[in-house]
Motif scaffolding. Structure first.
Motif, short mmCIF file in Angstrom:
data_model
loop_
_atom_site.label_atom_id
_atom_site.label_comp_id
_atom_site.label_asym_id
_atom_site.label_seq_id
_atom_site.Cartn_x
_atom_site.Cartn_y
_atom_site.Cartn_z
N ASP A 58 -7.16 12.51 2.14
CA ASP A 58 -8.05 12.84 1.02
C ASP A 58 -8.66 11.59 0.40
O ASP A 58 -9.83 11.58 0.03
N ARG A 80 -1.76 17.22 -3.64
CA ARG A 80 -1.30 17.79 -2.36
C ARG A 80 0.20 18.13 -2.37
O ARG A 80 0.73 18.55 -1.36
N ALA A 118 -3.82 11.91 -5.37
CA ALA A 118 -3.82 12.74 -4.16
C ALA A 118 -2.42 13.26 -3.85
O ALA A 118 -2.26 14.41 -3.42
#
Length: 189
Positions: A186, A113, A109
């Motif tokens: 997330d 991101r 993640a």
């Protein structure tokens, strides 16, 4: 001036065995038997003795979170822990988060991101996030958790406010906080 007489003998060095102890640490799933100086921090042992340089020495006062690791499943500032006091503990560093060649979901993640810039704080942020997941799943409240919610009564939802509060001890000089929060969110979905 009168003669002071013979000088006293210099103090003897302490017995080296009196300042060192044997410890066994379970580091990233591997038992490590070490003899450590009683003054050595867990951070120094991880970095200098075991070559695990993911945890960083930032402030050396437990204020920045760059040295965060998991000790017996709980996040901890390794710069504040004496290694000798961790005898028998299970220690997970950022190097131990991935399993079987697969990144931990929070590591993936962070990549997805772009939740880092210079990367110095990232290992501590990652370990802290993994610790946060366990704390919230166990129902441990934070400062922003609804005070009417009984502690330990089911998991705490990790919304953006909870994540920001729980990760507030991990500093990022680059200011990647919005992406860090999004990455952690997330993983909770």
């Amino acid at each position: 001036m009168p003669d002071p007489g013979p000088l006293p003998d210099p103090p003897q060095s302490p017995d080296p065995d009196a300042t060192r102890s044997r410890v066994t640490l379970q580091v990233n799933g591997e038992p490590r038997d070490l003899t450590v100086d009683h003054r050595a921090t867990l951070l120094d042992v991880l970095r200098e003795r075991l070559g695990l340089t993911g945890a960083k020495k930032g402030c050396d006062h437990g204020q920045c979170g760059a040295c965060t690791v998991l000790v017996d499943g709980r996040r901890a500032n390794s710069c504040l822990l004496l290694a000798v006091a961790q005898d028998g503990a299970e220690v997970i560093t950022v190097e131990g988060l991935a399993a079987g060649g697969e990144l931990h979901p929070v590591q993936q993640a962070f990549l997805d991101r772009d939740a880092f810039q210079c990367g110095y704080c990232t290992p501590g942020q990652l370990c802290s996030a993994v610790g946060v997941f366990a704390e919230a799943a166990a129902g441990h409240p934070s400062h922003v958790t609804d005070p009417g919610r009984p502690s330990g009564q089911g998991p705490v939802e990790l919304d953006a406010e909870e994540i920001r509060e729980r990760l507030s001890g991990n500093l990022c000089r680059c200011g990647a906080y919005p992406n860090i929060v999004a990455a952690v969110q997330d993983v909770t979905r």
